[in-house]
Design an enzyme around this catalytic site. Structure first.
Site, PDB file in Angstrom:
ATOM      1  N   HIS A 151     -10.102   1.120   2.685  1.00  0.00           N
ATOM      2  CA  HIS A 151      -9.633   2.491   2.963  1.00  0.00           C
ATOM      3  C   HIS A 151     -10.805   3.436   3.240  1.00  0.00           C
ATOM      4  O   HIS A 151     -10.669   4.384   4.020  1.00  0.00           O
ATOM      5  CB  HIS A 151      -8.830   3.043   1.777  1.00  0.00           C
ATOM      6  CG  HIS A 151      -7.400   2.603   1.737  1.00  0.00           C
ATOM      7  ND1 HIS A 151      -6.516   2.840   2.763  1.00  0.00           N
ATOM      8  CD2 HIS A 151      -6.689   1.956   0.778  1.00  0.00           C
ATOM      9  CE1 HIS A 151      -5.322   2.352   2.438  1.00  0.00           C
ATOM     10  NE2 HIS A 151      -5.398   1.803   1.243  1.00  0.00           N
ATOM     11  N   CYS A 211       0.846  -1.189   0.000  1.00  0.00           N
ATOM     12  CA  CYS A 211       0.000   0.000   0.000  1.00  0.00           C
ATOM     13  C   CYS A 211       0.886   1.245   0.000  1.00  0.00           C
ATOM     14  O   CYS A 211       1.882   1.287   0.726  1.00  0.00           O
ATOM     15  CB  CYS A 211      -0.873  -0.017   1.252  1.00  0.00           C
ATOM     16  SG  CYS A 211      -1.991   1.384   1.380  1.00  0.00           S
ATOM     17  N   HIS A 267      -9.326  -4.158  -0.998  1.00  0.00           N
ATOM     18  CA  HIS A 267      -8.265  -3.341  -0.385  1.00  0.00           C
ATOM     19  C   HIS A 267      -8.676  -1.859  -0.386  1.00  0.00           C
ATOM     20  O   HIS A 267      -8.571  -1.171   0.636  1.00  0.00           O
ATOM     21  CB  HIS A 267      -6.954  -3.545  -1.154  1.00  0.00           C
ATOM     22  CG  HIS A 267      -5.806  -2.712  -0.671  1.00  0.00           C
ATOM     23  ND1 HIS A 267      -4.658  -3.258  -0.129  1.00  0.00           N
ATOM     24  CD2 HIS A 267      -5.616  -1.356  -0.651  1.00  0.00           C
ATOM     25  CE1 HIS A 267      -3.832  -2.278   0.206  1.00  0.00           C
ATOM     26  NE2 HIS A 267      -4.372  -1.114  -0.105  1.00  0.00           N
ATOM     27  N   GLU A 268      -9.149  -1.386  -1.554  1.00  0.00           N
ATOM     28  CA  GLU A 268      -9.497   0.040  -1.670  1.00  0.00           C
ATOM     29  C   GLU A 268     -10.762   0.359  -0.859  1.00  0.00           C
ATOM     30  O   GLU A 268     -10.833   1.419  -0.216  1.00  0.00           O
ATOM     31  CB  GLU A 268      -9.676   0.436  -3.133  1.00  0.00           C
ATOM     32  CG  GLU A 268      -8.460   0.189  -4.035  1.00  0.00           C
ATOM     33  CD  GLU A 268      -7.178   0.855  -3.553  1.00  0.00           C
ATOM     34  OE1 GLU A 268      -7.227   1.788  -2.727  1.00  0.00           O
ATOM     35  OE2 GLU A 268      -6.087   0.421  -3.987  1.00  0.00           O
TER      36      GLU A 268
HETATM   37 ZN    ZN Z   1      -3.855   0.927   0.191  1.00  0.00          ZN
END
Ligand code: ZN
Length: 184
Positions: free
Chosen positions: A147, A101, A143-144
């Site tokens: 966030h 990341c 993953h995104e």
């Molecule tokens: Zn990331």
């Protein structure tokens, strides 16, 4: 157009906040942000970036895919905007693979993710899309999306033994030397 963004690093409070829904996709200031982030991902050749990483606490990210060391069979998908995303359904099972990341440079982790996800999101043009992603695209999407909910990949790693620094990861995982006695 400038493609310079300051990437917030782990420890910045925005990375730990739940981001707010995007209200008006047609807004010209918002469209400019999308254009700048798309250009950034194209420029850096990355797989994606989420708005909170560049200081925008709103629910959107840029997603892309191309074959790479770890995922030689990843599809070639140019960067596109994913706005107000939701996961509608997912596989029962997860699989683990390595992630990194921009907000945690120099560290890699073995992260369990759903193997497929059914998702709904809005596009750059403001259209609502429902689709299924699997494999690498499903992994980057999760993953995104994390966030946008204040999570980073190390939160999902099951053991500290499944974290590696980049230098060791490159040697041992990305480009391991051939074993000399592999035939017994
Ligand atoms: Zn990331």
């Amino acid at each position: 157009m400038s493609t310079d963004f300051f990437i917030h690093q782990l420890g910045h409070p925005l990375l730990r906040q739940k981001a707010e829904p995007v209200e008006s996709i047609e807004d010209s200031a918002f469209q400019q942000q999308l254009d700048a982030l798309l250009a950034f991902v194209i420029d850096k050749g990355g797989m994606g970036i989420a708005a909170p990483q560049v200081g925008i606490s709103q629910r959107f990210f840029i997603l892309s895919s191309h074959p790479n060391d770890r995922y030689p069979y990843a599809p070639d998908v140019p960067p596109f905007a994913v706005i107000n995303p939701e996961i509608l359904a997912h596989s029962d099972t997860t699989s683990k693979d390595w992630e990194g990341c921009l907000s945690l440079p120099g560290i890699r982790g073995l992260v369990p993710r759903y193997e497929w996800i059914d998702v709904r999101y809005q596009t750059y043009a403001g259209e609502t899309v429902e689709t299924r992603y699997e494999g690498f695209m499903a992994r980057v999407f999760q993953h995104e999306l994390d966030h946008l909910n204040g999570h980073v990949f190390i939160d999902r790693v099951e053991s500290n033994l499944e974290l590696m620094m980049e230098q060791e990861w490159q040697k041992q995982i990305a480009h391991p030397r051939q074993k000399s006695h592999s035939d017994h």
